[in-house]
Design an enzyme around this catalytic site. Sequence first.
Site, short mmCIF file in Angstrom:
data_model
loop_
_atom_site.label_atom_id
_atom_site.label_comp_id
_atom_site.label_asym_id
_atom_site.label_seq_id
_atom_site.Cartn_x
_atom_site.Cartn_y
_atom_site.Cartn_z
CE1 TYR A 182 -3.41 2.80 0.66
CE2 TYR A 182 -2.05 3.36 2.55
CZ TYR A 182 -3.08 3.67 1.67
OH TYR A 182 -3.75 4.87 1.82
CD GLU A 233 -8.01 7.16 4.72
OE1 GLU A 233 -8.00 7.15 5.97
OE2 GLU A 233 -6.99 6.89 4.05
CD1 TRP A 291 -3.71 2.11 5.87
CD2 TRP A 291 -5.83 2.77 5.94
NE1 TRP A 291 -4.18 2.16 4.57
CE2 TRP A 291 -5.48 2.57 4.59
CE3 TRP A 291 -7.13 3.19 6.23
CZ2 TRP A 291 -6.36 2.77 3.54
CZ3 TRP A 291 -8.02 3.38 5.17
CH2 TRP A 291 -7.62 3.17 3.85
#
Length: 190
Positions: free
Chosen positions: A18, A40, A48
């Site tokens: 990522y 998000e 995350w």
Amino acid sequence: MDVTRCSWVTDDPLYMEYHDQEWGIPVHDDRKFFEMLTLEGAQAGLSWITILKRRENYRKAFDDFNVEVISQYSDWKVEELLQDSGIIRNRRKIESVRKNAQAFLKIQDEFGSFDAYIWRFVGGKPIINHWNKHEEVPAKTKESETLAKDLKKRGFSFAGPTILYAFMQATGLVNDHVKGCFLYGKDLAK
């Protein structure tokens, strides 16, 4: 590849991929923007990596982030999503995806695309910062606060200034790779 990355990246291969292949690279695809807004928002209060590990489940659950389809979700569909163990089963977060899809479509109608709308908040090109270490990176900025106010006025939820700064970093509106990271100083717009 043995390289130095931003300090928030763990040794999890998903996290490294990522960081290396996506984070900070300018986005110009509306579906990708909607995906990142959704993820998000889902991340609020969580790590995350928790969301990243569920990303494929989110793509399946939310019709590959097709805003036209999501904007038409029935209350029954929301209830179905609340039973999906592959995503974060928070009613407010799930309902916000439908609400945000409806608002997203209005922005597309007004500006021609979400891409045309969003890049105005950074003057049409990425903000490139020069932080020495991750601890210097702010949680929000005047740009993310301005964007949050505008999106709230347009009907978005789970789109506060902190969530939106993370979104801006993720979609390359802001490049916050720190000095020492192998991606610092690279032109990520290629």
